[in-house]
Design a protein around this motif. Sequence first.
Motif, PDB file in Angstrom:
ATOM      1  N   PRO A   1      12.988  -0.699  14.208  1.00 28.89           N
ATOM      2  CA  PRO A   1      13.293   0.107  15.388  1.00 28.89           C
ATOM      3  C   PRO A   1      12.112   0.169  16.347  1.00 28.89           C
TER       4      PRO A   1
ATOM      5  N   ASP B   1      14.973   6.901  19.649  1.00 29.59           N
ATOM      6  CA  ASP B   1      14.943   5.609  20.319  1.00 29.59           C
ATOM      7  C   ASP B   1      13.583   5.441  20.988  1.00 29.59           C
ATOM      8  N   GLU B   2      13.405   4.373  21.756  1.00 26.62           N
ATOM      9  CA  GLU B   2      12.090   4.101  22.334  1.00 26.62           C
ATOM     10  C   GLU B   2      11.724   5.066  23.453  1.00 26.62           C
TER      11      GLU B   2
END
Length: 218
Positions: free
Chosen positions: A141, A171-172
């Motif tokens: 991820p 998430d990023e």
Amino acid sequence: MNTIHDMGGMDGFGPIDPEENEPVFHHRWEGRVYALMRAVGPWGRGREWPPFRFTLETIPPVEYLSLSYYERWFRMMTTRLLVSGLISETELETGYPDPGAPRPEMLPGSNSGALGAGLLDRDVSARFGPNDQVRARNLHPRGHTRQPRYVRGRAGTVVEDHGVYALQDTDEDGRRPRDRRPQHVYSVRFEARELWGERASAGDSVYVDLWEDYLEPA
């Protein structure tokens, strides 16, 4: 996450020298950083603060390795305050109020629908049970994950089901898009040689708590 921030299972950093009668804080400023963390916590209500660990992992690797434990905490805390507009760059640099910045206000908590980090009273079917043979998925991820890098692709045995929790991965951008899909968390036993090869002791094992999404049948 494939950066230096995930240091579990790595070696080459020299010996670990336990300190006898180690104090809680080695320097007075460390205690002040801890106190500040507790004091500013309520100001995060109703604001889009990036999660704790995700913020630490945005520190560039070279800087991360040069900072001590509580220096990282301080960097994380000031990043949150800057992002949320509670302090200005001028205030951070000078330590004095910025007359051009708006006065911060305490906000009410927002009903974001997040499930939190605690044990959930949810009726969710478990995919695995004690003694099941599983393999940690080889995930890469771009944001924060609770799966240690050193178990990726390794086989282990489910020992215990801890119950249902919301997945804490981000998430990023620091968001938790899978937070609302609660799932079981399992204690999985990995033989040391499965993780590190023949140089590891044949009698040693490592127990890792893993969300169901991290696992597949072996």
